[in-house]
Scaffold this active site. Structure first.
Site, PDB file in Angstrom:
ATOM      1  N   LYS A 157      16.729 -11.754   4.565  1.00  0.00           N
ATOM      2  CA  LYS A 157      16.561 -10.428   5.174  1.00  0.00           C
ATOM      3  C   LYS A 157      15.354  -9.722   4.550  1.00  0.00           C
ATOM      4  O   LYS A 157      14.887 -10.114   3.471  1.00  0.00           O
ATOM      5  CB  LYS A 157      17.835  -9.617   4.988  1.00  0.00           C
ATOM      6  CG  LYS A 157      18.209  -9.417   3.534  1.00  0.00           C
ATOM      7  CD  LYS A 157      19.646  -8.960   3.371  1.00  0.00           C
ATOM      8  CE  LYS A 157      19.892  -8.618   1.913  1.00  0.00           C
ATOM      9  NZ  LYS A 157      21.295  -8.540   1.573  1.00  0.00           N
ATOM     10  N   TYR A 213      -7.342  11.929  -9.155  1.00  0.00           N
ATOM     11  CA  TYR A 213      -6.821  13.199  -8.639  1.00  0.00           C
ATOM     12  C   TYR A 213      -6.125  14.002  -9.729  1.00  0.00           C
ATOM     13  O   TYR A 213      -5.383  13.438 -10.535  1.00  0.00           O
ATOM     14  CB  TYR A 213      -5.786  12.926  -7.540  1.00  0.00           C
ATOM     15  CG  TYR A 213      -6.371  12.452  -6.234  1.00  0.00           C
ATOM     16  CD1 TYR A 213      -7.323  13.214  -5.544  1.00  0.00           C
ATOM     17  CD2 TYR A 213      -5.952  11.247  -5.678  1.00  0.00           C
ATOM     18  CE1 TYR A 213      -7.836  12.768  -4.334  1.00  0.00           C
ATOM     19  CE2 TYR A 213      -6.459  10.800  -4.468  1.00  0.00           C
ATOM     20  CZ  TYR A 213      -7.404  11.564  -3.793  1.00  0.00           C
ATOM     21  OH  TYR A 213      -7.907  11.140  -2.610  1.00  0.00           O
TER      22      TYR A 213
END
Ligand SMILES: *Cc1c(COP(=O)(O)O)cnc(C)c1O
Length: 814
Positions: free
Chosen positions: A484, A710
């Site tokens: 999965k 940043y």
């Protein structure tokens, strides 16, 4: 090779059961999947702890294979083929190889050591092949199985052998010695005492030297421990950086442009040569090669000119995504008949499309005449169902008529100028050429262009981990593997293909669309869908997927559609809720469930399952056992009242490890396959599967007081060398891993992440690391490990693995 069956069974001491003792054998195989198996193949049915090839004998007979070495004749196969029955088929393969080797009498160089044997072998092949027809072990075929297969590939035209032997425990080398029988030995770097399965360095050396028990000459770096165990009849031919009394004293090394220059003294003369490498391991490997060349009395000028051209050795076949949905198998560094056979088998195991193309250069050093060689190549191409052949080189062009649907070019440049017209699309392409053809340029053209971040998936590690867990299963317990979430982020289809080859019993996915894409990719294993939405039932039926049914509502909805479609015995899986409280029938509705299923012909309960909430944490041991007991009780009741015997299963990876007594009929392996265990002790036994890699885009030095990124969250306290890496949180690296919490690995050293991770980039500290732009960066893999990152970020490895964005290219290799 051309041997009669009747001459083989005395060699193996085998009992012969069959009706055609005159059958001719021209190849040997252990790979039931190989398309190269045929009427003249002798198939050795090897039986490991997890895979038993006897299981495939029936299929092989149906495909035309007539000759088998087995430990017992599989049911229903007697009278259908020739069987040589032996006690131990691996031992028989080794005996056969030893016999076959004894038919030839030319120099054979045997190589062993802890490091460098494959590189020295490949380099020697390059250095000596202008003057010899060399047969060598392909890639690193150096095991108890690989060595016999390598030796069996010898033919009458070869006049030099290069075989490597690798061992991991005592008693293995003696068997390999009988098969290789080296006339010249090379002991490469012996490593430290801690690696491999030996108590100490002395035991390791002693064991490795058993390869040279009957070898007239042994080449090695002078070392007292080795001296002590060299066999009395063996002449030492030694080298050293420090000891002047050796045969070849390397007295100076200096850095030369892009490489190193080595000065040595041999027979009183000082000489030198240059290699295009600077690391210590390459220097030692090159000296091993020098020793062999000196032994063969090469002159200095030849040594110098050939050594200058040594190259990095690519040891593995790589699978890459190509343009227009192609899949590429990159084997652009070698071309010899034996490695072509291996590459074609690999192509078959990896093919994602029916259409298969091979781009092939001239083949060198086959030992055969060109007529014979290309007719053999052509047969090989036909047996592998290759749709088109693109030949590059003057010789293969001359033999174009041997192939159907073949187009040829004189050289790589000509191919490149016609590239557009060749219309590569939706096919699997093997690119296989000798170094001199520079097929890397072809790979570059065909490769899908994305940015430089990739998730490398080691398929061998997946096989290894699979076998680790298989070995924990009791006989007859089936195995479902959960793929999965795109194979826990690693790539669903490729991994499913590999699992199908390993003959697991079931695949599990979360949603119908995942199952559909596997089926569309050609997967034939049954697939259970854990979370089928009612709207997907039609699609589930259409694609032969098997739904997990977890509620009465779901059951009735499915039955309705099943009846509309007139289905009979369509497989479904009943999920019980035993304490996880996620999906499943609770105990109080079981009577209703039984009533709904009683006498129902449209569906068949293929399995009953439940899922554990705490299999990874023994603190909740009592709770876990209560879940298992409830599962046993409720499932028994269903089985009794419906008079059915479905497959019962409850264990996931941690369950397999912690609750071995409750395997029932099947287990569901998930994260363990991908190399992660919830248990530190078990983690040691698993191999790392995924490596998230990138490269350095730019390097700069930031002075004291300047900031990075940043928000100026990193300010340099010392002049700091900063490398920018093109991977960010949009690729799935958590922002929480920035600002000094996490690190990446560059040149085996930790580089901590500076400031905040950006969307597509991050900056790291490489002040202490000698690196340049373009160098590789490991974001996770061996270090840091996924578990380590998960731990620091207060999450679980599952989340780290499945967060890697689909824009990151997956590259598979073995
Ligand atoms: C994911 C899953 C598994 C596998 O779990 P692991 O812990 O990864 O081994 C097994 N069963 C079910 C129902 C699952 O959802």
């Amino acid at each position: 090779m051309s041997l009669l069956i009747k001459n083989i069974f005395p060699i193996l001491g085998a009992q012969y059961v069959g009706n055609d003792p005159e059958a001719i054998i021209d190849t040997v195989s252990i790979d039931s999947r190989s398309l190269q198996n045929g009427a003249h193949t002798l198939f050795f049915a090897l039986a490991g702890p997890n895979n038993d090839a006897h299981f495939f004998v029936k299929d092989l007979i149906a495909n035309g294979v007539c000759n088998f070495v087995v430990s017992h004749i599989p049911e229903g196969c007697a009278d259908q083929a020739n069987f040589l029955v032996v006690e131990d088929t691996l031992h028989a393969l080794q005996q056969f190889a030893a016999y076959y080797r004894s038919l030839f009498n030319f120099p054979v160089i045997g190589l062993t050591g802890s490091n460098g044997k494959t590189i020295v072998k490949e380099w020697l092949n390059f250095l000596l092949s202008p003057d010899f027809n060399v047969i060598r072990s392909p890639k690193s075929y150096n095991s108890q199985v690989g060595v016999p297969l390598s030796v069996i590939a010898i033919n009458e035209k070869h006049n030099l052998g290069l075989f490597e032997a690798g061992i991991s425990t005592i008693a293995e080398m003696e068997k390999l010695e009988k098969i290789i029988r080296p006339s010249i030995g090379i002991l490469t770097n012996i490593g430290s005492s801690h690696d491999e399965g030996f108590v100490n360095l002395e035991e390791k050396i002693k064991e490795k030297l058993l390869l040279f028990k009957h070898t007239p000459v042994l080449i090695y770096q002078k070392n007292d421990l080795v001296d002590k165990y060299v066999a009395p009849g063996t002449k030492a031919f030694t080298w050293s950086f420090v000891d002047e009394t050796v045969d070849v004293f390397v007295f100076k090394k200096e850095v030369a442009n892009q490489g190193s220059k080595l000065y040595y003294k041999y027979k009183g003369n000082s000489q030198e040569f240059t290699i295009p490498f600077q690391d210590q391991a390459s220097l030692e490997n090159a000296i091993s090669c020098l020793m062999a060349m000196l032994y063969f009395e090469y002159d200095t000028a030849t040594i110098q000119s050939r050594m200058a051209l040594l190259f990095p050795v690519e040891m593995r076949l790589k699978v890459k995504n190509g343009i227009n949905n192609c899949t590429l198998i990159d084997d652009s560094y070698s071309s010899d008949f034996q490695s072509l056979k291996i590459a074609l088998d690999f192509l078959e195991s990896q093919k994602q499309y029916q259409k298969k193309t091979v781009i092939l250069s001239d083949i060198f050093q086959s030992g055969l005449s060109n007529e014979e060689l290309y007719s053999k190549v052509s047969k090989l191409i036909v047996s592998n169902n290759i749709n088109r052949v693109i030949g590059i080189g003057k010789t293969i062009s001359a033999f174009k008529e041997q192939f159907t649907n073949c187009i040829t070019f004189e050289d790589t440049a000509q191919f490149i100028s016609s590239f557009e017209s060749l219309d590569f699309a939706n096919e699997t392409i093997l690119i296989k050429g000798a170094r001199s053809f520079q097929f890397e340029e072809i790979v570059y053209l065909l490769e899908e262009k994305t940015h430089e971040t990739v998730l490398e998936i080691n398929l061998n590690a997946i096989s290894y981990n699979l076998n680790f867990f298989k070995s924990k299963l009791k006989p007859n317990v089936k195995l479902m593997v959960m793929v999965k979430a795109f194979g826990y982020g690693s790539g669903g289809l490729e991994i499913a293909k590999l699992l199908e080859h390993h003959k697991i019993d079931y695949l599990g996915v979360a949603f119908a669309d995942e199952g559909i894409s596997l089926k569309n990719g050609g997967i034939q294993l049954p697939i259970m869908v854990l979370n089928p939405e009612n709207t997907s039932f039609s699609a589930i039926i259409q694609h032969q997927l098997e739904p997990e049914i977890y509620s009465l509502k779901g059951l009735h909805a499915f039955l309705k559609i099943a009846k509309q479609k007139n289905l009979k015995h369509f497989p479904i899986h009943i999920k019980l809720d035993t304490g996880m409280h996620r999906l499943g029938f609770e105990e109080n509705v079981i009577d209703e469930l039984i009533a709904a299923l009683k006498g129902e012909e449209a569906v068949e309960v293929r399995s009953i399952l439940s899922h554990m909430a705490t299999s990874d944490d023994l603190k909740h041991y009592d709770f876990a056992v209560s879940q298992i007991e409830l599962f046993d009780k409720v499932s028994s009741k269903i089985m009794k009242e419906l008079a059915i015997t479905p497959i019962r299963h409850i264990l996931n990876t941690s369950g397999i490890s912690n609750f071995p007594d409750f395997q029932f009929d099947m287990v569901r392996l998930g994260i363990g396959l991908y190399g992660v265990s919830n248990d530190a002790a078990e983690q040691k036994y698993l191999e790392n599967v995924g490596t998230l890699k990138s490269v350095i885009s730019q390097i700069r030095t930031v002075p004291v007081g300047q900031s990075v990124g940043y928000g100026r969250r990193f300010v340099a306290q010392r002049p700091t060398t900063v490398a920018t890496i093109p991977i960010g949180y949009a690729d799935g690296v958590s922002r929480a891993w920035g600002n000094g919490v996490g690190f990446v690995t560059i040149k085996d050293k930790k580089a901590s992440i500076l400031g905040s991770i950006c969307m597509d980039m991050m900056m790291v500290d490489v002040t202490e690391i000698d690196c340049t732009e373009g160098d590789a960066v490991v974001v996770f893999g061996e270090s840091p490990t996924v578990s380590e990152i998960a731990h620091k970020l207060h999450t679980i490895p599952y989340e780290i693995l499945t967060s890697i964005s689909q824009r990151v290219k997956r590259v598979f290799y073995r």
